[in-house]
Design a protein around this motif. Structure first.
Motif, PDB file in Angstrom:
ATOM      1  N   CYS A   1     175.198  33.413 -42.306  1.00 43.58           N
ATOM      2  CA  CYS A   1     174.765  34.648 -41.655  1.00 43.58           C
ATOM      3  C   CYS A   1     175.663  35.058 -40.492  1.00 43.58           C
ATOM      4  N   ASP A   2     175.577  36.343 -40.155  1.00 47.88           N
ATOM      5  CA  ASP A   2     176.265  36.873 -38.980  1.00 47.88           C
ATOM      6  C   ASP A   2     175.401  36.773 -37.735  1.00 47.88           C
ATOM      7  N   GLU A   3     174.108  36.638 -37.942  1.00 48.00           N
ATOM      8  CA  GLU A   3     173.181  36.419 -36.835  1.00 48.00           C
ATOM      9  C   GLU A   3     171.988  35.638 -37.369  1.00 48.00           C
ATOM     10  N   MET A   4     171.406  34.820 -36.516  1.00 49.37           N
ATOM     11  CA  MET A   4     170.217  34.050 -36.875  1.00 49.37           C
ATOM     12  C   MET A   4     169.173  34.284 -35.797  1.00 49.37           C
ATOM     13  N   ILE A   5     168.071  34.922 -36.182  1.00 51.85           N
ATOM     14  CA  ILE A   5     167.028  35.293 -35.233  1.00 51.85           C
ATOM     15  C   ILE A   5     165.826  34.388 -35.460  1.00 51.85           C
ATOM     16  N   CYS A   6     165.444  33.641 -34.435  1.00 52.98           N
ATOM     17  CA  CYS A   6     164.347  32.678 -34.513  1.00 52.98           C
ATOM     18  C   CYS A   6     163.212  33.161 -33.620  1.00 52.98           C
ATOM     19  N   VAL A   7     162.020  33.279 -34.209  1.00 50.48           N
ATOM     20  CA  VAL A   7     160.846  33.733 -33.465  1.00 50.48           C
ATOM     21  C   VAL A   7     159.825  32.596 -33.452  1.00 50.48           C
ATOM     22  N   ASP A   8     159.420  32.177 -32.264  1.00 49.87           N
ATOM     23  CA  ASP A   8     158.416  31.124 -32.118  1.00 49.87           C
ATOM     24  C   ASP A   8     157.105  31.745 -31.639  1.00 49.87           C
ATOM     25  N   ASN A   9     156.005  31.361 -32.297  1.00 52.03           N
ATOM     26  CA  ASN A   9     154.710  31.941 -31.911  1.00 52.03           C
ATOM     27  C   ASN A   9     153.741  30.874 -31.410  1.00 52.03           C
ATOM     28  N   GLY A  10     154.185  30.175 -30.378  1.00 51.26           N
ATOM     29  CA  GLY A  10     153.255  29.310 -29.680  1.00 51.26           C
ATOM     30  C   GLY A  10     153.307  27.855 -30.062  1.00 51.26           C
ATOM     31  N   SER A  11     154.443  27.353 -30.527  1.00 53.76           N
ATOM     32  CA  SER A  11     154.528  25.932 -30.855  1.00 53.76           C
ATOM     33  C   SER A  11     154.388  25.092 -29.584  1.00 53.76           C
ATOM     34  N   THR A  12     153.897  23.866 -29.768  1.00 55.01           N
ATOM     35  CA  THR A  12     153.652  22.980 -28.624  1.00 55.01           C
ATOM     36  C   THR A  12     154.377  21.643 -28.781  1.00 55.01           C
ATOM     37  N   ASP A  13     155.356  21.586 -29.678  1.00 59.70           N
ATOM     38  CA  ASP A  13     156.018  20.323 -29.989  1.00 59.70           C
ATOM     39  C   ASP A  13     157.438  20.237 -29.456  1.00 59.70           C
ATOM     40  N   GLY A  14     157.794  21.108 -28.517  1.00 61.91           N
ATOM     41  CA  GLY A  14     159.135  21.084 -27.955  1.00 61.91           C
ATOM     42  C   GLY A  14     160.120  21.999 -28.660  1.00 61.91           C
ATOM     43  N   THR A  15     159.666  22.755 -29.662  1.00 57.54           N
ATOM     44  CA  THR A  15     160.552  23.644 -30.413  1.00 57.54           C
ATOM     45  C   THR A  15     161.191  24.690 -29.511  1.00 57.54           C
ATOM     46  N   VAL A  16     160.427  25.215 -28.575  1.00 58.23           N
ATOM     47  CA  VAL A  16     160.955  26.259 -27.683  1.00 58.23           C
ATOM     48  C   VAL A  16     162.166  25.735 -26.914  1.00 58.23           C
ATOM     49  N   ASP A  17     162.071  24.532 -26.379  1.00 55.52           N
ATOM     50  CA  ASP A  17     163.205  23.954 -25.635  1.00 55.52           C
ATOM     51  C   ASP A  17     164.428  23.804 -26.538  1.00 55.52           C
ATOM     52  N   VAL A  18     164.203  23.366 -27.766  1.00 54.86           N
ATOM     53  CA  VAL A  18     165.313  23.192 -28.710  1.00 54.86           C
ATOM     54  C   VAL A  18     165.974  24.535 -29.000  1.00 54.86           C
ATOM     55  N   LEU A  19     165.167  25.557 -29.264  1.00 51.34           N
ATOM     56  CA  LEU A  19     165.720  26.873 -29.595  1.00 51.34           C
ATOM     57  C   LEU A  19     166.444  27.497 -28.406  1.00 51.34           C
ATOM     58  N   GLU A  20     165.948  27.270 -27.227  1.00 49.16           N
ATOM     59  CA  GLU A  20     166.639  27.788 -26.038  1.00 49.16           C
ATOM     60  C   GLU A  20     168.008  27.138 -25.884  1.00 49.16           C
ATOM     61  N   ARG A  21     168.102  25.846 -26.153  1.00 48.53           N
ATOM     62  CA  ARG A  21     169.395  25.158 -26.076  1.00 48.53           C
ATOM     63  C   ARG A  21     170.347  25.658 -27.164  1.00 48.53           C
ATOM     64  N   LEU A  22     169.824  25.849 -28.370  1.00 52.91           N
ATOM     65  CA  LEU A  22     170.665  26.319 -29.466  1.00 52.91           C
ATOM     66  C   LEU A  22     171.167  27.735 -29.224  1.00 52.91           C
TER      67      LEU A  22
END
Length: 242
Positions: free
Chosen positions: A8-29
């Protein structure tokens, strides 16, 4: 996730309230990769709404609906770059085109499967006016104003598995996945705010002792050995053990 970047030319990830640390991982990525854009929307309830938010932020003519447990091949005849070339070499059409794909499937752990190859349905769409992600029965998919989502698409079926569908979770997560769609559909999120609360309501006996673990052990013991190829990303993980 990272194995899909060559597609892909862009990868858009939408998180809707996970509580397992996914948000931190996506912010780093997001910080590490220019192609990745992360949108944090804990207010969203339904999965199709996640996809719609991502679609509204997308900028390109072809749209891929991917899952977080799709691992792409990055070498050989299944290289995800070959899928990219196939799509980009395709002329736009009326009615619009939707690519139907298959994936290699592993379940429970990296060495087990129900069957070698499974359909994952329409996953790549030609972007057209009036297109939106929506609920189609019990599943999520694409609607276009004035079109039947099941019949008014030009379906292109590709039989090469460019993805491994790695459905590998701990026992509790595997069990809760059985109730995910039913929980979304029941609608009373004040009474049942989480999928687990809904599963406990439907099957309270499963949460006694280690019943869920025994359920998983029975399930995995009935699976077939996986005999297919592994993507490079998976081989790197499994090399000490296979």
């Amino acid at each position: 996730m990272l194995s899909n970047l060559p597609l892909c030319d862009e990868m858009i990830c939408v998180d809707n309230g996970s509580t397992d640390g996914t948000v931190d991982v996506l912010e780093r990525l997001e910080k590490a990769h220019d192609k990745i854009k992360f949108i944090n929307r804990p207010d969203i309830v339904h999965l199709y709404e996640n996809r719609q938010v991502a679609f509204e932020h997308s900028r390109y003519s072809w749209v891929v609906r991917g899952d977080s447990d799709f691992i792409a091949w990055n070498s050989g005849h299944r290289d995800i770059r070959n899928l990219r070339k196939t799509v980009l070499d395709t002329d736009f059409a009326v009615p619009p085109i939707g690519f139907e794909l298959v994936a290699q499937y592993v379940l429970g752990d990296w060495t087990k499967t129900k069957q070698q190859t499974v359909s994952v349905g329409r996953r790549i769409y030609q972007r057209v006016e009036g297109m939106a992600f929506d609920r189609l029965g019990r599943w999520e998919g694409v609607r276009v104003d004035g079109m039947d989502p099941h019949t008014d698409w030009e379906r292109v079926k590709l039989n090469t598995p460019y993805w491994m569908h790695a459905s590998i979770q701990d026992a509790k997560t595997m069990f809760l996945r059985l109730y995910r769609t039913g929980w979304r559909e029941q609608g009373d999120f004040d009474v049942f705010p989480t999928c687990e609360s809904w599963a406990r309501h439907k099957r309270p006996e499963m949460f006694e002792g280690d019943e869920i673990q025994r359920w998983r052990d029975r399930l995995v013991s009935a699976l077939k050995p996986y005999t297919g190829e592994y993507p490079d990303h998976v081989q790197a993980i499994l090399k000490p053990t296979i």
